[in-house]
Structures are given as C-alpha cells and as structure tokens.
Design a protein around this motif. Structure first.
Motif, mmCIF file in Angstrom:
data_model
loop_
_atom_site.group_PDB
_atom_site.id
_atom_site.type_symbol
_atom_site.label_atom_id
_atom_site.label_comp_id
_atom_site.label_asym_id
_atom_site.label_seq_id
_atom_site.Cartn_x
_atom_site.Cartn_y
_atom_site.Cartn_z
ATOM 1 N N UNK A 231 0.848 -1.191 0.000
ATOM 2 C CA UNK A 231 0.000 0.000 0.000
ATOM 3 C C UNK A 231 0.883 1.240 0.000
ATOM 4 N N UNK A 232 0.760 2.040 -1.037
ATOM 5 C CA UNK A 232 1.543 3.276 -1.142
ATOM 6 C C UNK A 232 0.847 4.351 -0.322
ATOM 7 N N UNK A 233 1.266 4.498 0.933
ATOM 8 C CA UNK A 233 0.577 5.392 1.860
ATOM 9 C C UNK A 233 1.125 6.817 1.780
ATOM 10 N N UNK A 234 2.411 6.966 2.022
ATOM 11 C CA UNK A 234 3.148 8.228 1.844
ATOM 12 C C UNK A 234 2.805 9.337 2.853
ATOM 13 N N UNK A 235 1.742 9.168 3.619
ATOM 14 C CA UNK A 235 1.420 10.128 4.685
ATOM 15 C C UNK A 235 0.443 9.457 5.641
ATOM 16 N N UNK A 236 0.590 9.700 6.963
ATOM 17 C CA UNK A 236 -0.318 9.072 7.923
ATOM 18 C C UNK A 236 -1.528 9.934 8.270
ATOM 19 N N UNK A 237 -1.560 11.169 7.764
ATOM 20 C CA UNK A 237 -2.646 12.096 8.069
ATOM 21 C C UNK A 237 -3.370 12.472 6.783
ATOM 22 N N UNK A 238 -4.688 12.596 6.880
ATOM 23 C CA UNK A 238 -5.500 12.848 5.688
ATOM 24 C C UNK A 238 -5.200 14.191 5.040
ATOM 25 N N UNK A 239 -4.879 15.186 5.838
ATOM 26 C CA UNK A 239 -4.633 16.512 5.267
ATOM 27 C C UNK A 239 -3.501 16.471 4.247
ATOM 28 N N UNK A 240 -2.383 15.841 4.603
ATOM 29 C CA UNK A 240 -1.260 15.756 3.670
ATOM 30 C C UNK A 240 -1.520 14.715 2.589
ATOM 31 N N UNK A 241 -2.099 13.584 2.973
ATOM 32 C CA UNK A 241 -2.303 12.530 1.967
ATOM 33 C C UNK A 241 -3.292 12.963 0.883
ATOM 34 N N UNK A 242 -4.232 13.833 1.217
ATOM 35 C CA UNK A 242 -5.124 14.366 0.182
ATOM 36 C C UNK A 242 -4.332 15.064 -0.920
ATOM 37 N N UNK A 243 -3.210 15.693 -0.524
ATOM 38 C CA UNK A 243 -2.367 16.395 -1.499
ATOM 39 C C UNK A 243 -1.456 15.427 -2.249
ATOM 40 N N UNK A 244 -0.854 14.471 -1.525
ATOM 41 C CA UNK A 244 0.118 13.564 -2.142
ATOM 42 C C UNK A 244 -0.540 12.457 -2.949
ATOM 43 N N UNK A 245 -1.701 11.985 -2.477
ATOM 44 C CA UNK A 245 -2.414 10.881 -3.131
ATOM 45 C C UNK A 245 -3.878 11.306 -3.256
ATOM 46 N N UNK A 246 -4.260 11.962 -4.348
ATOM 47 C CA UNK A 246 -5.617 12.505 -4.453
ATOM 48 C C UNK A 246 -6.740 11.491 -4.226
ATOM 49 N N UNK A 247 -6.481 10.202 -4.485
ATOM 50 C CA UNK A 247 -7.506 9.186 -4.242
ATOM 51 C C UNK A 247 -7.917 9.143 -2.772
ATOM 52 N N UNK A 248 -7.073 9.690 -1.886
ATOM 53 C CA UNK A 248 -7.374 9.696 -0.458
ATOM 54 C C UNK A 248 -8.674 10.435 -0.156
ATOM 55 N N UNK A 249 -9.101 11.305 -1.047
ATOM 56 C CA UNK A 249 -10.355 12.023 -0.839
ATOM 57 C C UNK A 249 -11.563 11.093 -0.974
ATOM 58 N N UNK A 250 -11.344 9.917 -1.574
ATOM 59 C CA UNK A 250 -12.403 8.905 -1.688
ATOM 60 C C UNK A 250 -12.215 7.778 -0.672
ATOM 61 N N UNK A 251 -10.959 7.405 -0.428
ATOM 62 C CA UNK A 251 -10.639 6.348 0.535
ATOM 63 C C UNK A 251 -9.556 6.895 1.463
ATOM 64 N N UNK A 252 -9.966 7.336 2.662
ATOM 65 C CA UNK A 252 -9.023 8.013 3.544
ATOM 66 C C UNK A 252 -8.078 7.027 4.228
ATOM 67 N N UNK A 253 -7.171 7.557 5.036
ATOM 68 C CA UNK A 253 -6.113 6.741 5.623
ATOM 69 C C UNK A 253 -6.684 5.586 6.432
ATOM 70 N N UNK A 254 -7.657 5.866 7.299
ATOM 71 C CA UNK A 254 -8.227 4.800 8.120
ATOM 72 C C UNK A 254 -8.886 3.721 7.265
ATOM 73 N N UNK A 255 -9.595 4.123 6.231
ATOM 74 C CA UNK A 255 -10.273 3.160 5.361
ATOM 75 C C UNK A 255 -9.261 2.270 4.649
ATOM 76 N N UNK A 256 -8.186 2.887 4.174
ATOM 77 C CA UNK A 256 -7.144 2.126 3.467
ATOM 78 C C UNK A 256 -6.443 1.162 4.423
ATOM 79 N N UNK A 257 -6.079 1.624 5.607
ATOM 80 C CA UNK A 257 -5.390 0.758 6.555
ATOM 81 C C UNK A 257 -6.302 -0.360 7.059
ATOM 82 N N UNK A 258 -7.587 -0.079 7.217
ATOM 83 C CA UNK A 258 -8.522 -1.141 7.589
ATOM 84 C C UNK A 258 -8.567 -2.225 6.512
ATOM 85 N N UNK A 259 -8.607 -1.807 5.251
ATOM 86 C CA UNK A 259 -8.634 -2.771 4.142
ATOM 87 C C UNK A 259 -7.339 -3.575 4.087
#
Length: 365
Positions: A231-259
C-alpha cells in the motif's frame, strides 16, 4: 503518441488461458497437443522465434507466428547501473505508447519491477508517471512480456553474475495495478502457473501495489493467490495525503489501513506500507509517531511492515529526497514504537531512476 484508453493490442499467446491455447491451435487445424509444445518453447525454453521451433510443422510456423505471437514490446532505450546489475528499459507498445520495466539483480535474487498501465490516472504530484495522465491499460501479454524479456536476459547470461532466473516481480512500475485489475490478475496467474503453461514463479515472490483502491484490495484478498500487498501510503494524516495521493479524498487513511489489515487477516500475508520520504513534506518525526500509532491501532499490527523509499527526484520538480538525518530520525521513531521498518536499497540513482522518467525522456525526443 497516445492511442487513448479505448484501443487494445492484438491477441497474443500470453493473453490466453491453457484451454484457450488449445482452442486457438485447434482453430488453425492443428492438434491440441501442439499448444503444450508451443508453450514449452515460449515459457520453459524462453525461445521467441517460432521459425526455429523444429517440432512444429514448417508450414504451421509462419501461421502460428502471425496469429498468436504479434510483436507487442519493442525496446527503444536501455540504461544500466550498479555495474550492469540494474537494467531499465523503455518499451514502445504496438500503438506507440511507452512503458518501463526494471531488472534488478542482487546476490541472492533477481527482481523485476513492471508496469501495468501506460501512464497513470492517480495524479500523485511527486510521481513522474502521474504527471502525464493515463494513456491506456496494458493487456495481460504486455504485462507478462516485460517479465519474460528479463527472464531471457538472465537465462542468456547477459546480466553480470551468470545465467539466472527471475524470482520476484513487483507491480510498482508505471500505472495503478488495481485500476487494471482484470489484466493484472490474469498476469499474476500466468506468472505463477507452473511451466510450461506459465513462468512458474512463486506467488510469494509477487507484490501488487496500490495507492488505496479499497474495493480492489478486498477483491484481491478473495482471489486465493497469496501475493504480497503493498500500500503506497506516503502520509499518515488525511490533510497531507489528500495532497500527495488525491484518491485519499475517496478512501481516507483509516479506510485504506482497515482494508490492508483485513487483507493480512484473510491471507496471512504481511502487508508492506510503502512510504516515499520527501524532504520537509512527510519526513517529520511526529509523522513517524502518527504512522506507528495508526498501525498499532489495528489489532495484530505486526502484520504491517513499513518500507521507506528515498524519493528519486524528477528534473525540475520541487519534490526531493529527505536529508539523511531526517531519514534516520524517522526510522528511529518507528523502531521506538516497535514497528518493523526497512529503508529500500534504491537502485538506479545514476540513471533515470524515478518511475516514468525514462519513458518521458524518450517521448520528449
């Protein structure tokens, strides 16, 4: 040159299942046992010229070549590093699109990093591939063909260290593998299928990456092939990950880590958390602490392993690799929390090392 997402390459032997290959030779008026002979040449002996396959009737060889082995990958540029043990190849596809693969030979293993799409739609700003958008998905044959090309180089002794075999394949080249799920899974089956019907690589030697396409992670878990999930996470917080991985706006950090945790639970395979360290962006020690807390919050968190990646910068980009001291501090904070962590041995720094960089250079000519 771009074909657009709609066009598909011509059908190839590697696009067919073993039963489909039997049907294909029967449709040409050949006995079905010819399919196994053909696969033995292609996958086991790594022979790529049907004209030399002497156990096939001479009259059949040209038809087999024309109908079942159309040229799909043409090497247009190759770069080597690490005294010839790292080989990066830019391939031109049948329609002019470009992709890359990398062969990396280590003392006790050889890994192929392959592409699953020409371009990528994920739009991660620090990734060279993402800046060009998506041209199209690759076919199963185009994916497997990259590994086969590396296998032939090794078998022929073209890589320092003598003849060898590909033991590991990582779907971490150009593209988002989960966005081309059907072809990627067909390629996984072909790579792991025993010879002569496939390349016979252990499923445990395969790694499929994603930036977080959660429904596909669940589908992969149900597939029954125990590949490693990265899983290419690249950030543990949604604020930064929204910028680095735009898909995070659909599947946030918690959702991805749960999966990811559910994938580990179902498959009993440890999940790799990929984290590209980017100077002054995501390499702060407090983010290492946050990452550790989020992993530890998932029950048996030992099923996660963090793989830190020194960023290979692209020319003209504001994104660059972390300072050595920040890199080491990030590792120390993860280890303090008991999180398994490694720093990737980044190959190809003296060549166009970042994914998509060589293809972009070829395309710019």
């Amino acid at each position: 040159m771009s074909s657009g997402p709609g066009r598909r390459p011509p059908r190839h032997w590697m696009d067919l299942t073993p039963d489909g290959r039997h049907d294909a030779v029967a449709a040409m008026g050949l006995p079905k046992y010819r399919a196994k002979q053909i696969s033995t040449h292609w996958f086991s002996r790594l022979e790529d010229d049907p004209a030399s396959w002497s156990d096939l009737p001479v009259a059949a060889r040209e038809e087999v070549a024309g109908k079942l082995f159309p040229p799909l990958l043409t090497p247009v540029r190759e770069q080597t590093a690490d005294r010839g043990t790292t080989v990066k190849t830019a391939w031109k596809l049948y329609d002019g699109n470009l992709v890359e693969s990398v062969l990396m030979r280590y003392p006790h293993r050889t890994t192929m990093c392959i592409s699953s799409e020409a371009g990528c739609a994920m739009d991660c700003p620090f990734c060279a591939t993402g800046q060009g958008g998506l041209q199209r998905n690759l076919s199963t044959a185009e994916i497997v063909g990259q590994v086969l090309a590396g296998a032939r180089k090794l078998a022929a002794g073209e890589i320092p260290g003598g003849p060898g075999r590909v033991g590991n394949v990582v779907f971490m080249g150009m593209g988002e593998p989960m966005a081309n799920f059907t072809s990627v899974m067909a390629a996984v089956r072909e790579l792991t299928r025993p010879e002569p019907d496939g390349l016979g690589i252990s499923a445990r030697g395969l790694t499929v990456s994603t930036v977080g396409m959660v429904p596909r992670i669940a589908e992969l878990a149900e597939n029954g092939i125990p590949v490693t999930l990265a899983v290419s996470l690249h950030a543990p917080d949604d604020e930064l990950r929204n910028e680095l991985v735009p898909l995070n706006q659909h599947f946030d950090v918690d959702t991805v880590l749960d999966a990811a945790w559910e994938y580990a639970r179902v498959t009993r395979r440890r999940v790799s958390i990929e984290y590209a360290l980017i100077r002054d962006i995501n390499d702060q020690s407090w983010r290492a602490d946050l990452l550790a807390r989020r992993l530890r919050a998932r029950g048996d968190w030992g099923w996660f392993h963090v793989n830190l990646i020194p960023l290979n910068p692209t020319p003209g980009s504001k994104w660059t690799a972390s300072r050595r001291e920040d890199e080491q501090a990030f590792i120390a904070h993860l280890e303090h929390h008991g999180v398994p962590v490694t720093l990737r041995d980044t190959r190809g720094r003296e060549i166009d090392g970042a994914c998509g960089q060589l293809a972009a250079a070829v395309d710019a000519r």
